[in-house]
Design a protein around this motif. Sequence first.
Motif, PDB file in Angstrom:
ATOM      1  N   GLY A 144       0.838  -1.197   0.000  1.00  0.00           N
ATOM      2  CA  GLY A 144       0.000   0.000   0.000  1.00  0.00           C
ATOM      3  C   GLY A 144       0.869   1.242   0.000  1.00  0.00           C
ATOM      4  O   GLY A 144       2.069   1.165  -0.294  1.00  0.00           O
ATOM      5  N   LYS A 145       0.321   2.354   0.327  1.00  0.00           N
ATOM      6  CA  LYS A 145       1.084   3.602   0.374  1.00  0.00           C
ATOM      7  C   LYS A 145       2.084   3.545   1.528  1.00  0.00           C
ATOM      8  O   LYS A 145       1.973   2.738   2.441  1.00  0.00           O
ATOM      9  CB  LYS A 145       0.141   4.790   0.523  1.00  0.00           C
ATOM     10  CG  LYS A 145      -0.762   4.997  -0.694  1.00  0.00           C
ATOM     11  CD  LYS A 145      -1.662   6.215  -0.523  1.00  0.00           C
ATOM     12  CE  LYS A 145      -2.522   6.425  -1.756  1.00  0.00           C
ATOM     13  NZ  LYS A 145      -3.413   7.609  -1.632  1.00  0.00           N
ATOM     14  N   TRP A 146       3.084   4.463   1.471  1.00  0.00           N
ATOM     15  CA  TRP A 146       4.154   4.446   2.464  1.00  0.00           C
ATOM     16  C   TRP A 146       3.741   5.025   3.821  1.00  0.00           C
ATOM     17  O   TRP A 146       4.526   5.033   4.755  1.00  0.00           O
ATOM     18  CB  TRP A 146       5.351   5.263   1.947  1.00  0.00           C
ATOM     19  CG  TRP A 146       6.054   4.688   0.752  1.00  0.00           C
ATOM     20  CD1 TRP A 146       6.123   5.228  -0.499  1.00  0.00           C
ATOM     21  CD2 TRP A 146       6.827   3.475   0.697  1.00  0.00           C
ATOM     22  NE1 TRP A 146       6.884   4.435  -1.329  1.00  0.00           N
ATOM     23  CE2 TRP A 146       7.329   3.350  -0.624  1.00  0.00           C
ATOM     24  CE3 TRP A 146       7.141   2.493   1.629  1.00  0.00           C
ATOM     25  CZ2 TRP A 146       8.119   2.283  -1.029  1.00  0.00           C
ATOM     26  CZ3 TRP A 146       7.928   1.425   1.221  1.00  0.00           C
ATOM     27  CH2 TRP A 146       8.407   1.330  -0.085  1.00  0.00           C
ATOM     28  N   TYR A 147       2.517   5.506   3.972  1.00  0.00           N
ATOM     29  CA  TYR A 147       2.135   6.283   5.135  1.00  0.00           C
ATOM     30  C   TYR A 147       1.807   5.424   6.349  1.00  0.00           C
ATOM     31  O   TYR A 147       1.486   4.231   6.244  1.00  0.00           O
ATOM     32  CB  TYR A 147       0.936   7.172   4.805  1.00  0.00           C
ATOM     33  CG  TYR A 147       1.139   8.040   3.586  1.00  0.00           C
ATOM     34  CD1 TYR A 147       2.331   8.746   3.399  1.00  0.00           C
ATOM     35  CD2 TYR A 147       0.152   8.137   2.614  1.00  0.00           C
ATOM     36  CE1 TYR A 147       2.521   9.540   2.290  1.00  0.00           C
ATOM     37  CE2 TYR A 147       0.336   8.940   1.494  1.00  0.00           C
ATOM     38  CZ  TYR A 147       1.530   9.628   1.335  1.00  0.00           C
ATOM     39  OH  TYR A 147       1.715  10.409   0.225  1.00  0.00           O
ATOM     40  N   GLU A 148       1.842   6.049   7.520  1.00  0.00           N
ATOM     41  CA  GLU A 148       1.582   5.353   8.782  1.00  0.00           C
ATOM     42  C   GLU A 148       0.193   4.732   8.804  1.00  0.00           C
ATOM     43  O   GLU A 148       0.011   3.590   9.258  1.00  0.00           O
ATOM     44  CB  GLU A 148       1.741   6.329   9.950  1.00  0.00           C
ATOM     45  CG  GLU A 148       1.507   5.692  11.306  1.00  0.00           C
ATOM     46  CD  GLU A 148       1.755   6.655  12.456  1.00  0.00           C
ATOM     47  OE1 GLU A 148       1.119   6.463  13.514  1.00  0.00           O
ATOM     48  OE2 GLU A 148       2.566   7.584  12.305  1.00  0.00           O
ATOM     49  N   ASP A 149      -0.805   5.464   8.315  1.00  0.00           N
ATOM     50  CA  ASP A 149      -2.169   4.925   8.331  1.00  0.00           C
ATOM     51  C   ASP A 149      -2.282   3.663   7.487  1.00  0.00           C
ATOM     52  O   ASP A 149      -3.055   2.749   7.827  1.00  0.00           O
ATOM     53  CB  ASP A 149      -3.160   5.977   7.837  1.00  0.00           C
ATOM     54  CG  ASP A 149      -3.417   7.064   8.870  1.00  0.00           C
ATOM     55  OD1 ASP A 149      -3.016   6.869  10.034  1.00  0.00           O
ATOM     56  OD2 ASP A 149      -3.998   8.104   8.503  1.00  0.00           O
ATOM     57  N   ALA A 150      -1.516   3.602   6.387  1.00  0.00           N
ATOM     58  CA  ALA A 150      -1.529   2.397   5.551  1.00  0.00           C
ATOM     59  C   ALA A 150      -0.924   1.221   6.320  1.00  0.00           C
ATOM     60  O   ALA A 150      -1.434   0.091   6.260  1.00  0.00           O
ATOM     61  CB  ALA A 150      -0.759   2.647   4.254  1.00  0.00           C
TER      62      ALA A 150
END
Length: 361
Positions: free
Chosen positions: A231-237
């Motif tokens: 998924g995306k690199w972000y914390e929420d992902a």
Amino acid sequence: MSNKNNTLQKRPQRITIRDVAKLAGVSPATVSKVLNDAPHVSQESRQRVMSAVAKLDFRPNSIARSLKSRRTLTIGLITDDLEGVFTTSMMRGVEDVTSSRGFSVFLCNSYGNADKERAHLQLLLDKQVDGVILLSGYKVRERGAPALDLGSIPVVYLYQYTRDINVPCIVPDDFGGAEIGTNHLISLGRKRIGLINGPYHYEATHHRLEGYKSAIENAGISYDPSLVRSGKWYEDAGYMMAKDLMSMDNPPDALFCCSDSLAAGAIRALCELDIRVPDDIPVVGFDNRPFAAHHVPPLTTVALPLYEMGRMAGEMIVSAILGPTPEPGIHKVPCYLVRRESCGVLKASYNSVRDETGSYS
């Protein structure tokens, strides 16, 4: 008018090679040889010259020297992301090497725009720079030749690469880094290692997946694609992917996250599920972002060798200018593991493992 004349009279005269020669008791030619590190000068003469240079605070005329050597001792560095989280460390590595060799660096930001890059390159050519480094601060990627033909001026690519021209290109070994992170979890006795990865349009995503697969297969563990999320690199992902993995009937017993942000999100999810890190599930991140050391718990992570890559780029561009010419092609710089509390106590050591101080164990 008189005040202006008095000001002019107070300006110190420029110290010349002849002044240094007179104080050292040698000829101007000897001073020139010492300053240019020429052979066939006695150690006594060198010491006398350098002592005179220090006493007089002599500074060679850089313009005159550049005319003689046909070099300006300047390097252009163009980045596409001046404020990128990785850019600063790489630039620091470049600067540390080049400044120690007497070079100055002109920094330009192209914002990833070819027209801006072309304009910057034209300006650097006008300033007669001795070499150019093209730095991608956003992601490792393949790109074309410089936006402007630089003729014989040497070029080094940093955190990106090209097949259009035959130049040195410096990138991190993402494959090897993923092997290191996965091997660390295997050394803790874990056999169902979940992989939380980035988006597939990043080359690093593919290299890190292959490194993960290589490590588990070399350990005699069968690759299970159901343990892999992307998924995306972000914390929420990372949070969402960790919750998805832990909802499996047979969930993973460790998590290897391909960015520190993903790892931070995964740890948050594990905490909500009352799963203890590292006692129940050890977690490894990737990048060694500044926050990793201060996370709760502090995050074990595979460090991108950003500073080392910058140093290599600096060394290669200086070598390309002064000789010998560096080897063209892709140069992969090894990643290394930084051990912290999100994995508990390490049960095995690797040559590519460092502690938080950067020392090998």
